[in-house]
Scaffold this active site. Sequence first.
Site, PDB file in Angstrom:
ATOM      1  N   PRO A 166       0.767  -1.045   0.254  1.00  0.00           N
ATOM      2  CA  PRO A 166       0.108  -0.141  -0.019  1.00  0.00           C
ATOM      3  C   PRO A 166       0.825   1.208   0.115  1.00  0.00           C
ATOM      4  O   PRO A 166       2.224   1.356   0.378  1.00  0.00           O
ATOM      5  CB  PRO A 166      -1.515  -0.364   1.376  1.00  0.00           C
ATOM      6  N   CYS A 167       0.059   2.536  -0.814  1.00  0.00           N
ATOM      7  CA  CYS A 167       1.099   3.148  -0.736  1.00  0.00           C
ATOM      8  C   CYS A 167       0.358   4.656  -0.254  1.00  0.00           C
ATOM      9  O   CYS A 167       0.695   5.489  -0.619  1.00  0.00           O
ATOM     10  CB  CYS A 167       0.872   3.975  -2.761  1.00  0.00           C
ATOM     11  N   GLN A 168      -0.538   4.678   0.286  1.00  0.00           N
ATOM     12  CA  GLN A 168      -1.128   5.850   0.859  1.00  0.00           C
ATOM     13  C   GLN A 168      -0.293   6.594   1.784  1.00  0.00           C
ATOM     14  O   GLN A 168      -0.012   7.934   2.143  1.00  0.00           O
ATOM     15  CB  GLN A 168      -3.010   5.412   2.045  1.00  0.00           C
TER      16      GLN A 168
END
Length: 380
Positions: A75-77
């Site tokens: 995940p990049c958030q």
Amino acid sequence: MADKPSYYEFFAGGGMARAGLGEGWRCLFANDFDRKKAESYRANWGGEALHVGDVREISTAQLPGRADLVWASFPCQDLSLAGAGAGLKGERSGTFWPFWDLMKALRKEGRPPPLIVLENVCGALTSHGGKDFTEICKALAEEDYKFGALVIDAALFVPQSRPRLFIVAAREEVAIPTSLVARNEGLFHTRALLMAYEKLPRRLRDDWLWWSLPAPPSRNATLAQIIEEAPRDVAWHSGAETKALIAMMSDVNLAKIEEAKRAGRKMVGTLYRRTRYQNGAKIQRAEARFDDVAGCLRTPVGGSSRQYVLVVDKGRVRSRLMSARETARLMGLPEDYILPATYNGAYHLAGDGVAVPVVRHIAGHVLEPLLAAMALRDAA
């Protein structure tokens, strides 16, 4: 079947890495915690290798055999420039660490994957002043991997601006052909990447590889080819709705509309609504582009993150939301890829994925040559 290289696919989403690797590979295990994305994965690839659940709860007993490759689009958030900046300590991007615990456990069991690819946003290079990137490189080095990174924009392959970071790691015992490494002058070694490399401690730079990939052929697909005249899931705006969007434009963006009108041909562009500051106050702005490249797809959190289509033809401006199938095309997915039934589900799936032709380019020019070299060495 058994002679195909094998892989585990973590944070798999709808299986876009699987689509990019192609039929020449076999998936031993796939994982995602999002049940809706898992439904799409199952619809397109079957569920035999799929495990739906939190990566923190996976054990090595669930990982069959020894995979040649592990692909992880974690995940990049928390690493995104648009995020809150929690980095690898964040709830989402921090799932890298339980994933990495699995990789360490595989090594202790004598079955570490020879190759690992980590994919994320380019913000991972600068998060916490480069410390998060250093931590990832340190984790790889401590498990006896040599590694390097590439910044590849999907716009080289499809009409979507989508630069992403790909860290490609090979265990120390992997024989790396000299043709696969080069000096740090390649197309995919951006200034941001060079700066991140310079911030690494010397001991990590000693384990660094400057992967060498050829530039792809010139892109043939145009934005106009991807855009549908009569999409099933979205309607063209009324004249009043289009005027309302145009009214949100700055002078710079209004000039783009006027230039498109003067082009003398049908012009297809895209638009995002963004929050900007003017005189210390937040205002909504509509920002357009007509350079034959769509803006980067994002997961839809509120209407402002959904991308619009603009068509200017014979002085008339039309607008609407981008359709679900159009987002899939911008990710390089085939026309027969089965999308979620809901618009938001399909948009979220595409906006959170990895561009298929980029995966294929990395596989064809780095991963598969590395495995071929390993096979030759083992046969000697």
